[in-house]
Design a protein around this motif. Sequence first.
Motif, PDB file in Angstrom:
ATOM      1  N   PHE A  34       0.874  -1.168   0.000  1.00 38.25           N
ATOM      2  CA  PHE A  34       0.000   0.000   0.000  1.00 38.25           C
ATOM      3  C   PHE A  34       0.913   1.220   0.000  1.00 38.25           C
ATOM      4  CE2 PHE A  34      -2.169  -3.453   2.068  1.00 38.25           C
ATOM      5  CZ  PHE A  34      -3.439  -3.424   1.520  1.00 38.25           C
ATOM      6  N   LEU A  35       0.759   2.089  -0.981  1.00 39.57           N
ATOM      7  CA  LEU A  35       1.594   3.287  -1.050  1.00 39.57           C
ATOM      8  C   LEU A  35       0.718   4.524  -1.039  1.00 39.57           C
ATOM      9  CD1 LEU A  35       1.598   4.571  -4.217  1.00 39.57           C
ATOM     10  CD2 LEU A  35       2.814   2.434  -4.624  1.00 39.57           C
ATOM     11  N   THR A  36       1.192   5.544  -0.351  1.00 46.01           N
ATOM     12  CA  THR A  36       0.406   6.766  -0.249  1.00 46.01           C
ATOM     13  C   THR A  36       1.080   7.910  -0.988  1.00 46.01           C
ATOM     14  OG1 THR A  36       1.419   7.775   1.726  1.00 46.01           O
ATOM     15  CG2 THR A  36      -0.201   6.011   2.085  1.00 46.01           C
ATOM     16  N   GLY A  37       0.277   8.900  -1.313  1.00 51.91           N
ATOM     17  CA  GLY A  37       0.770  10.116  -1.937  1.00 51.91           C
ATOM     18  C   GLY A  37      -0.316  11.173  -1.859  1.00 51.91           C
ATOM     19  N   ARG A  38       0.028  12.393  -2.255  1.00 46.44           N
ATOM     20  CA  ARG A  38      -0.942  13.489  -2.174  1.00 46.44           C
ATOM     21  C   ARG A  38      -1.582  13.817  -3.516  1.00 46.44           C
ATOM     22  NH1 ARG A  38       2.474  17.963   1.086  1.00 46.44           N
ATOM     23  NH2 ARG A  38       4.048  17.326  -0.446  1.00 46.44           N
ATOM     24  N   ASN A  39      -1.018  13.257  -4.590  1.00 46.93           N
ATOM     25  CA  ASN A  39      -1.500  13.571  -5.931  1.00 46.93           C
ATOM     26  C   ASN A  39      -1.973  12.291  -6.616  1.00 46.93           C
ATOM     27  OD1 ASN A  39      -0.790  13.692  -9.004  1.00 46.93           O
ATOM     28  ND2 ASN A  39      -1.093  15.828  -8.396  1.00 46.93           N
ATOM     29  N   GLY A  56      -2.784   1.993  -4.319  1.00 48.37           N
ATOM     30  CA  GLY A  56      -2.514   3.394  -4.052  1.00 48.37           C
ATOM     31  C   GLY A  56      -3.572   4.016  -3.167  1.00 48.37           C
ATOM     32  N   ILE A  57      -3.144   4.904  -2.271  1.00 53.49           N
ATOM     33  CA  ILE A  57      -4.050   5.573  -1.342  1.00 53.49           C
ATOM     34  C   ILE A  57      -3.717   7.058  -1.336  1.00 53.49           C
ATOM     35  CG2 ILE A  57      -4.918   5.686   1.018  1.00 53.49           C
ATOM     36  CD1 ILE A  57      -3.582   2.879   1.429  1.00 53.49           C
ATOM     37  N   ARG A  58      -4.697   7.885  -1.602  1.00 50.59           N
ATOM     38  CA  ARG A  58      -4.473   9.330  -1.534  1.00 50.59           C
ATOM     39  C   ARG A  58      -4.581   9.781  -0.085  1.00 50.59           C
ATOM     40  NH1 ARG A  58      -7.138  14.004  -5.415  1.00 50.59           N
ATOM     41  NH2 ARG A  58      -5.901  15.737  -4.603  1.00 50.59           N
ATOM     42  N   SER A  59      -3.478  10.272   0.457  1.00 52.26           N
ATOM     43  CA  SER A  59      -3.461  10.667   1.864  1.00 52.26           C
ATOM     44  C   SER A  59      -2.257  11.556   2.130  1.00 52.26           C
ATOM     45  CB  SER A  59      -3.399   9.424   2.769  1.00 52.26           C
ATOM     46  OG  SER A  59      -3.329   9.784   4.128  1.00 52.26           O
ATOM     47  N   ASP A  60      -2.479  12.635   2.848  1.00 53.57           N
ATOM     48  CA  ASP A  60      -1.416  13.531   3.281  1.00 53.57           C
ATOM     49  C   ASP A  60      -1.169  13.250   4.761  1.00 53.57           C
ATOM     50  OD1 ASP A  60       0.222  15.590   4.109  1.00 53.57           O
ATOM     51  OD2 ASP A  60      -0.964  17.186   3.192  1.00 53.57           O
ATOM     52  N   VAL A  61      -0.008  12.676   5.090  1.00 54.94           N
ATOM     53  CA  VAL A  61       0.231  12.245   6.472  1.00 54.94           C
ATOM     54  C   VAL A  61       0.314  13.415   7.444  1.00 54.94           C
ATOM     55  CG1 VAL A  61       1.398  10.138   5.724  1.00 54.94           C
ATOM     56  CG2 VAL A  61       2.757  12.187   6.247  1.00 54.94           C
ATOM     57  N   SER A  62       0.522  14.641   6.942  1.00 54.89           N
ATOM     58  CA  SER A  62       0.577  15.787   7.843  1.00 54.89           C
ATOM     59  C   SER A  62      -0.808  16.215   8.313  1.00 54.89           C
ATOM     60  CB  SER A  62       1.272  16.972   7.159  1.00 54.89           C
ATOM     61  OG  SER A  62       0.507  17.471   6.076  1.00 54.89           O
ATOM     62  N   ASP A  63      -1.850  15.604   7.750  1.00 58.85           N
ATOM     63  CA  ASP A  63      -3.230  15.874   8.144  1.00 58.85           C
ATOM     64  C   ASP A  63      -3.817  14.605   8.769  1.00 58.85           C
ATOM     65  OD1 ASP A  63      -5.885  16.491   8.471  1.00 58.85           O
ATOM     66  OD2 ASP A  63      -6.292  16.898   6.359  1.00 58.85           O
ATOM     67  N   PRO A  64      -3.888  14.519  10.102  1.00 64.21           N
ATOM     68  CA  PRO A  64      -4.370  13.291  10.755  1.00 64.21           C
ATOM     69  C   PRO A  64      -5.726  12.825  10.252  1.00 64.21           C
ATOM     70  CG  PRO A  64      -3.399  14.756  12.377  1.00 64.21           C
ATOM     71  CD  PRO A  64      -3.473  15.537  11.082  1.00 64.21           C
ATOM     72  N   ALA A  65      -6.562  13.757   9.814  1.00 68.03           N
ATOM     73  CA  ALA A  65      -7.901  13.386   9.346  1.00 68.03           C
ATOM     74  C   ALA A  65      -7.844  12.534   8.088  1.00 68.03           C
ATOM     75  CB  ALA A  65      -8.733  14.646   9.090  1.00 68.03           C
ATOM     76  N   GLN A  66      -6.741  12.629   7.326  1.00 69.43           N
ATOM     77  CA  GLN A  66      -6.634  11.865   6.082  1.00 69.43           C
ATOM     78  C   GLN A  66      -6.063  10.462   6.287  1.00 69.43           C
ATOM     79  OE1 GLN A  66      -5.087  13.840   2.593  1.00 69.43           O
ATOM     80  NE2 GLN A  66      -5.585  15.871   3.382  1.00 69.43           N
ATOM     81  N   LEU A  67      -5.644  10.146   7.506  1.00 66.43           N
ATOM     82  CA  LEU A  67      -5.040   8.841   7.764  1.00 66.43           C
ATOM     83  C   LEU A  67      -6.077   7.721   7.779  1.00 66.43           C
ATOM     84  CD1 LEU A  67      -2.438   9.823  10.502  1.00 66.43           C
ATOM     85  CD2 LEU A  67      -2.044   9.475   8.059  1.00 66.43           C
ATOM     86  N   ASP A  68      -7.345   8.070   7.962  1.00 64.42           N
ATOM     87  CA  ASP A  68      -8.394   7.040   7.956  1.00 64.42           C
ATOM     88  C   ASP A  68      -8.443   6.306   6.623  1.00 64.42           C
ATOM     89  OD1 ASP A  68      -9.209   7.514  10.558  1.00 64.42           O
ATOM     90  OD2 ASP A  68     -10.714   9.004   9.972  1.00 64.42           O
ATOM     91  N   ALA A  69      -8.097   6.992   5.535  1.00 67.14           N
ATOM     92  CA  ALA A  69      -8.121   6.354   4.212  1.00 67.14           C
ATOM     93  C   ALA A  69      -7.128   5.198   4.158  1.00 67.14           C
ATOM     94  CB  ALA A  69      -7.797   7.379   3.126  1.00 67.14           C
ATOM     95  N   ILE A  70      -6.000   5.329   4.850  1.00 67.85           N
ATOM     96  CA  ILE A  70      -5.008   4.255   4.887  1.00 67.85           C
ATOM     97  C   ILE A  70      -5.570   3.049   5.612  1.00 67.85           C
ATOM     98  CG2 ILE A  70      -2.723   3.612   5.735  1.00 67.85           C
ATOM     99  CD1 ILE A  70      -1.905   6.550   5.478  1.00 67.85           C
ATOM    100  N   VAL A  71      -6.157   3.293   6.762  1.00 67.06           N
ATOM    101  CA  VAL A  71      -6.736   2.202   7.551  1.00 67.06           C
ATOM    102  C   VAL A  71      -7.840   1.502   6.776  1.00 67.06           C
ATOM    103  CG1 VAL A  71      -8.027   1.660   9.652  1.00 67.06           C
ATOM    104  CG2 VAL A  71      -6.141   3.289   9.742  1.00 67.06           C
ATOM    105  N   ASP A  72      -8.690   2.277   6.119  1.00 66.39           N
ATOM    106  CA  ASP A  72      -9.807   1.694   5.368  1.00 66.39           C
ATOM    107  C   ASP A  72      -9.314   0.784   4.253  1.00 66.39           C
ATOM    108  OD1 ASP A  72     -11.506   3.105   7.002  1.00 66.39           O
ATOM    109  OD2 ASP A  72     -11.913   4.705   5.544  1.00 66.39           O
ATOM    110  N   ALA A  73      -8.304   1.208   3.519  1.00 71.90           N
ATOM    111  CA  ALA A  73      -7.797   0.417   2.392  1.00 71.90           C
ATOM    112  C   ALA A  73      -7.165  -0.884   2.870  1.00 71.90           C
ATOM    113  CB  ALA A  73      -6.783   1.227   1.596  1.00 71.90           C
TER     114      ALA A  73
END
Length: 248
Positions: A34-39, A56-73
């Motif tokens: 699973f790889l993350t990125g902002r774009n 692929g997972i769209r997520s900005d790690v500097s924003d805690p609210a976006q980390l849920d997408a990682i967990v969901d995937a």
Amino acid sequence: MGSLDGKNALVTGGTAGIGLASARALAEAGAHVFLTGRNQETIDAAVASIGPSATGIRSDVSDPAQLDAIVDAITAHGGGLDAVFTNAGGGEFATLEEVTVEHYLDTFNRNVAGTMFTVQKVLPLLNDGASVILSGSTSASRGIPSFGVYAASKAAVRSFGRTWAAELAPRGIRVNTLVPGPVETPGLVGLAPAGGEKELLKNLTADVTLGRIGQPNEIGAAVVFLASPASSFMTGSEMFVDGGEVQT
């Protein structure tokens, strides 16, 4: 058979440079990555270059609210998580006189908060015996002018590695900090002023004992080692892959 057959791995900031090379190396070792990125465009390109072993997972790690997408995937895929490489982060040059509140917060949000809250968020998904690999920097061991805030953020990450290794040992989870030397990546080259890329790489090479800049695949190989059973008796360690930059 690969050393990571049947395993699941997460690489944050996995769309270019060290992150992409590490995601590719983990997939080649048998893991689903699973790889993350902002774009989204760069995420799609990274996944396409690796193949069906990548998500692929769209997520900005500097924003805690976006980390849920990682967990969901990862939850949707099943099987938990066996390796994490917290590669996302970065920094810019600024002398003590030039540092602003915005510069400080941006650097620490990406490198320190991003690392901490990513690991915290995926902690329930980590299988017993998993490997957590934190992204360090040789700048944390040196006094590099204009790089103080970045160096301090990476020193904080190194401290996390020691503490988390002790905290997670009862579950057999290993935590190590991987410290690359100068590696030819878009992020590194992007620190140079326009037209100064070659000069930057030349200056960085002067400090490397092996006399050359590292390549992303060399760091990817080290990530696979730390993620695999080959490093089963390592935790709390700081592993330098720096061509001897701070060793000689």
